[in-house]
Design a protein around this motif. Structure first.
Motif, mmCIF file in Angstrom:
data_model
loop_
_atom_site.group_PDB
_atom_site.id
_atom_site.type_symbol
_atom_site.label_atom_id
_atom_site.label_comp_id
_atom_site.label_asym_id
_atom_site.label_seq_id
_atom_site.Cartn_x
_atom_site.Cartn_y
_atom_site.Cartn_z
ATOM 1 N N LYS A 279 5.319 9.941 8.661
ATOM 2 C CA LYS A 279 4.149 10.139 9.424
ATOM 3 C C LYS A 279 4.347 11.442 10.169
ATOM 4 O O LYS A 279 3.358 12.038 10.734
ATOM 5 N N ASN A 280 5.594 12.003 10.140
ATOM 6 C CA ASN A 280 5.932 13.168 10.900
ATOM 7 C C ASN A 280 6.130 14.388 10.228
ATOM 8 O O ASN A 280 6.269 15.392 10.625
ATOM 9 N N ILE A 281 5.584 14.471 9.025
ATOM 10 C CA ILE A 281 5.302 15.555 7.986
ATOM 11 C C ILE A 281 4.498 16.501 8.632
ATOM 12 O O ILE A 281 5.018 17.752 8.755
ATOM 13 N N ASN B 292 14.255 16.804 -8.316
ATOM 14 C CA ASN B 292 13.706 17.723 -7.288
ATOM 15 C C ASN B 292 12.504 18.340 -8.161
ATOM 16 O O ASN B 292 12.703 18.603 -9.329
ATOM 17 N N GLY B 293 11.456 18.594 -7.118
ATOM 18 C CA GLY B 293 10.491 19.032 -8.044
ATOM 19 C C GLY B 293 9.054 19.193 -6.881
ATOM 20 O O GLY B 293 9.095 18.854 -5.795
ATOM 21 N N MET B 294 7.879 19.995 -7.380
ATOM 22 C CA MET B 294 6.968 20.058 -6.525
ATOM 23 C C MET B 294 5.805 18.862 -6.893
ATOM 24 O O MET B 294 5.563 18.540 -7.922
ATOM 25 N N LEU B 295 6.016 18.183 -5.782
ATOM 26 C CA LEU B 295 5.286 16.794 -5.832
ATOM 27 C C LEU B 295 4.172 16.668 -4.432
ATOM 28 O O LEU B 295 4.349 17.332 -3.607
ATOM 29 N N LYS B 296 3.486 15.536 -4.755
ATOM 30 C CA LYS B 296 2.461 15.307 -3.678
ATOM 31 C C LYS B 296 3.246 14.807 -2.591
ATOM 32 O O LYS B 296 4.022 14.009 -2.462
ATOM 33 N N TRP B 297 2.523 14.927 -1.214
ATOM 34 C CA TRP B 297 3.031 14.131 0.104
ATOM 35 C C TRP B 297 2.349 12.784 -0.114
ATOM 36 O O TRP B 297 1.454 12.305 0.383
ATOM 37 N N LYS B 298 3.126 12.061 -0.911
ATOM 38 C CA LYS B 298 2.950 10.560 -0.989
ATOM 39 C C LYS B 298 4.270 9.746 -0.894
ATOM 40 O O LYS B 298 5.268 10.263 -1.376
ATOM 41 N N MET C 86 0.606 -1.113 0.015
ATOM 42 C CA MET C 86 0.010 -0.070 0.018
ATOM 43 C C MET C 86 0.924 1.175 -0.075
ATOM 44 O O MET C 86 2.200 1.287 0.214
ATOM 45 N N ASN C 87 0.201 2.248 -0.296
ATOM 46 C CA ASN C 87 0.872 3.417 -0.580
ATOM 47 C C ASN C 87 0.318 4.637 0.448
ATOM 48 O O ASN C 87 -1.051 4.794 0.166
ATOM 49 N N HIS C 88 1.164 5.540 1.329
ATOM 50 C CA HIS C 88 0.673 6.150 2.239
ATOM 51 C C HIS C 88 0.610 7.560 1.714
ATOM 52 O O HIS C 88 1.637 8.025 0.834
ATOM 53 N N VAL C 89 -0.521 8.446 1.908
ATOM 54 C CA VAL C 89 -0.758 9.591 1.243
ATOM 55 C C VAL C 89 -1.302 10.502 2.526
ATOM 56 O O VAL C 89 -2.083 10.159 3.347
ATOM 57 N N ILE C 90 -0.972 12.067 2.529
ATOM 58 C CA ILE C 90 -1.587 13.008 3.444
ATOM 59 C C ILE C 90 -2.287 13.751 2.956
ATOM 60 O O ILE C 90 -1.870 14.549 1.919
ATOM 61 N N HIS C 91 -3.704 13.964 3.280
ATOM 62 C CA HIS C 91 -4.528 14.867 2.509
ATOM 63 C C HIS C 91 -4.758 16.215 3.609
ATOM 64 O O HIS C 91 -4.379 16.125 4.658
ATOM 65 N N LEU C 92 -5.253 17.109 2.842
ATOM 66 C CA LEU C 92 -5.708 18.188 3.992
ATOM 67 C C LEU C 92 -7.455 17.880 4.300
ATOM 68 O O LEU C 92 -8.008 18.032 3.331
ATOM 69 N N LYS C 93 -7.323 17.687 5.519
ATOM 70 C CA LYS C 93 -8.676 17.397 5.917
ATOM 71 C C LYS C 93 -9.759 18.211 6.055
ATOM 72 O O LYS C 93 -11.080 18.280 5.689
#
Length: 331
Positions: A309-311, A91-97, A1-8
């Motif tokens: 998990k600490n982002i 290096n780039g603007m990428l998702k928190w994944k 599985m892949n972990h992702v951080i959303h703005l809730k």
């Protein structure tokens, strides 16, 4: 599985951990023309707070229940794209994944043999470019002038101060702990420092540290410190508005002193700066920063937090002043 951080949810005032949500999804597989990236380092920056508001700005706001994005260093772990091979670092603007797919657009290869990978998010990334280009375009530093920097122990501020010393200026930094003041003077070469948390009269403290007045004020915080700097600004002074972290979590627009009289009387230039407006100058600016770094004229400090998990907590720590230099999360 892949972990992702959303703005809730959109923060009200200071962001909280509850504003973020960890989501699991299937680990993606690259198709023709695509590359699979594994996140190695994530940049957390104060400006991300602005993107959490649903309002028009220079960059679109984050969508709710969608991944947050920022500057990221990633490794190419699989490639179906002729421009990238397995083992490349980008290096780039990428998702928190943890893992994500890209066509390669907007990504730049970086060399881990030149400097640490995390440095491409700091001194050789947008923070270093912000310091260099804004001083060049707005600061117009001259030898012998006085440069005042707020947020001076942070990634941008510490670079600004060092460039000021390279240009032959008297450099004064403002930060929130005596430990940070020591770092500014001993590692980054600042001439003097002011601890704003233990100073009752910032106007007087700046005047004492800058006996010849302030020629250029590099502002990362706004608010009362900007007010005090303006009270000490010289004729033909320049104020670079790079950030206003003291105001980012305000729910109402604060009212402060009016600067019109000072600006007219002393013919002061006050200008906001967005590094993304100067993308065509990134190449030459990076080469100059890299040259100074290689010969020891520039150095840098990092606060590295470990673990995907600490982002969110690393981001929150920025508003508590818990970073020295660039705040980076190592995955």
């Amino acid at each position: 599985m892949n972990h992702v951080i959303h703005l809730k949810r959109r923060p009200k005032g200071k962001p909280q951990l509850e504003d973020f949500e960890f989501v699991e999804e299937q680990k993606p597989k690259p198709k023709d023309g695509e590359i699979l990236l594994k996140t190695k380092y994530v940049s957390v920056d104060p400006y991300l707070r602005g993107r959490m508001r649903d309002q028009e700005s220079y960059i679109p706001p984050f969508e709710l229940n969608e991944p947050i994005e920022s500057g990221i260093i990633a490794e190419v772990v699989a490639s179906n794209n002729d421009h990238f091979k397995e083992g490349d670092f980008i290096n780039g603007m990428l998702k928190w994944k943890e893992f994500q797919i890209s066509m390669g657009n907007g990504l730049n290869k970086v060399d881990p043999d030149k400097v640490s990978l995390s440095a491409y998010l700091g001194i050789l990334g947008l923070t270093g470019l912000t310091a260099y280009i804004s001083l060049d375009k707005i600061g117009n530093l001259k030898e012998g002038e006085t440069l005042l920097v707020s947020g001076a122990s942070g990634a941008v501020g510490s670079t600004v101060g060092q460039i000021g010393k390279i240009k032959g200026c008297h450099v004064v930094g403002i930060a929130g702990t005596d430990e940070k003041l020591k770092l500014m003077k001993e590692k980054f070469g600042f001439d003097k420092g002011i601890n704003y948390k233990t100073t009752d009269d910032m106007k007087k403290a700046i005047g004492d540290a800058c006996p010849n007045g302030v020629d250029v004020y590099f502002d990362n915080v706004g608010g009362e410190i900007l007010d005090a700097a303006m009270d000490n600004i010289n004729k033909n002074g320049r104020v670079i508005n790079c950030g206003a972290i003291s105001l980012y979590n305000e729910t109402d627009v604060p009212t402060g002193p009016r600067y019109e009289g000072i600006m007219v009387r002393k013919t002061v230039l006050m200008q906001g700066f967005l590094v993304r407006d100067h993308a065509t100058e990134f190449g030459p600016a990076t080469k100059q920063l890299e040259q100074w770094l290689n010969v020891g004229k520039l150095t840098y400090e990092e606060t590295i937090v470990e673990g995907f998990k600490n982002i969110p907590q690393a981001f929150l720590n920025l508003f508590e002043g818990k970073n020295k230099g660039k705040m980076v999360v190592k995955i």
